[in-house]
Motif scaffolding. Sequence first.
Motif, PDB file in Angstrom:
ATOM      1  N   MET A 184     -51.620  39.505  56.559  1.00 58.07           N
ATOM      2  CA  MET A 184     -51.551  40.218  57.647  1.00 58.07           C
ATOM      3  C   MET A 184     -52.212  41.709  57.402  1.00 58.07           C
ATOM      4  N   ASP A 222     -54.711  42.641  58.913  1.00 57.08           N
ATOM      5  CA  ASP A 222     -55.298  43.209  59.896  1.00 57.08           C
ATOM      6  C   ASP A 222     -54.270  44.110  60.747  1.00 57.08           C
ATOM      7  N   ILE A 223     -53.217  44.317  60.258  1.00 52.99           N
ATOM      8  CA  ILE A 223     -52.247  45.131  61.124  1.00 52.99           C
ATOM      9  C   ILE A 223     -52.401  46.658  60.779  1.00 52.99           C
ATOM     10  N   GLN A 224     -52.758  47.252  61.824  1.00 46.56           N
ATOM     11  CA  GLN A 224     -52.957  48.507  61.841  1.00 46.56           C
ATOM     12  C   GLN A 224     -51.765  49.419  62.147  1.00 46.56           C
ATOM     13  N   THR A 225     -51.580  50.707  61.501  1.00 40.40           N
ATOM     14  CA  THR A 225     -50.492  51.316  61.638  1.00 40.40           C
ATOM     15  C   THR A 225     -50.899  52.807  61.766  1.00 40.40           C
ATOM     16  N   ALA A 257     -47.784  50.257  65.606  1.00 41.21           N
ATOM     17  CA  ALA A 257     -48.484  49.238  64.698  1.00 41.21           C
ATOM     18  C   ALA A 257     -49.000  48.325  65.654  1.00 41.21           C
ATOM     19  N   TRP A 258     -50.343  47.756  65.448  1.00 38.73           N
ATOM     20  CA  TRP A 258     -51.072  46.979  66.425  1.00 38.73           C
ATOM     21  C   TRP A 258     -51.889  45.978  65.716  1.00 38.73           C
ATOM     22  N   ARG A 259     -52.225  44.845  66.363  1.00 36.12           N
ATOM     23  CA  ARG A 259     -53.046  43.688  65.934  1.00 36.12           C
ATOM     24  C   ARG A 259     -53.984  43.206  66.844  1.00 36.12           C
ATOM     25  N   LEU A 317     -46.564  41.323  63.986  1.00 34.90           N
ATOM     26  CA  LEU A 317     -46.820  42.576  63.652  1.00 34.90           C
ATOM     27  C   LEU A 317     -45.865  42.910  62.613  1.00 34.90           C
ATOM     28  N   ASP A 318     -45.233  42.083  61.713  1.00 37.04           N
ATOM     29  CA  ASP A 318     -44.116  42.247  60.539  1.00 37.04           C
ATOM     30  C   ASP A 318     -43.546  43.542  60.562  1.00 37.04           C
TER      31      ASP A 318
END
Length: 217
Positions: free
Chosen positions: A1, A3-6, A56-58, A177-178
Motif C-alpha cells: 500500500m 500509494d497511500i498518501q498522508t 490519508a488518501w489513495r 487506507l490501512d
Amino acid sequence: MDDIQTLNGITPRYDRGLIETRLGYQRRSTELTEAQRAHFEGILHQAESLCRLSLAWRILTIAANDGASVALEDGTLLRGTGLAALLRDSHAIVAMFVTAGSRPLKTRDRWMRQERLADAVVLDAAASEITDAGLDWLMQYLNTGLRRTERILTHHRHSPGYGDWPLAEQASLAGLLDIGRFGATLTDRFILTPEKSVLAVAGIVLSLIHISQGIVR
C-alpha cells in the motif's frame, strides 16, 4: 500500500456557525452574553489545539460501474446505487480518511467526569465540525494538484451509511487506507474509533473544459 498518501498536524478552517447549529443555537433567538461568548470562543480554541488532524488518501482506477456497484482496479467492490451515480462520469476514485485522534475525546470525557457537561458538549460539536472540515480541506488540496493534469474531483463525496451505501462498506475503505496505522479501528458494527474520524469517497473526472467539449457526459 505504498500509494497511500498522508498528511499530519492539519488544522483546517471551519464554519463556527455550523458548530452553533449542531448545538441547536438559533441565530435570531439565541443570545449569549459577552462572558458566555468569550467562554464559548475559549472552548473552540481548545478544540483547535486538540484536533491536529491526520489525513490519508489513495487514488484507484475504476474498472467497472454497472449502476449498482463500482469495481476498483484492485478487485474491491463498492456497492450502492447512490455511489455508482456519483461516480458515473469518473475514471478513478479517491478514498479519503480523516481523524482527530483520541485527544479531544479524552478531554471531553474528563470534563464530563468533572461535571463540565456544557463545555464537553461544545468541545464534542467542535471536534466533529473540525473533522468534517478536514475532508473539505483535503478535497481542495487534491483539486489543486489534479487541475494541473486537467482533472477535478466530483463536487460531492459519499461516506458509508449515506443513502443506500451500507455502513458495512466502511470495512472496504478502512482496508484500502490501512487506518490501523493511525490507531483507528472499526467496531463489530462498523463504527469508526476514535469516533472523530470519517471515511469518504469522491470521483475523479476530466476537467470542466473537457466536459463542456462533450468528452464526458
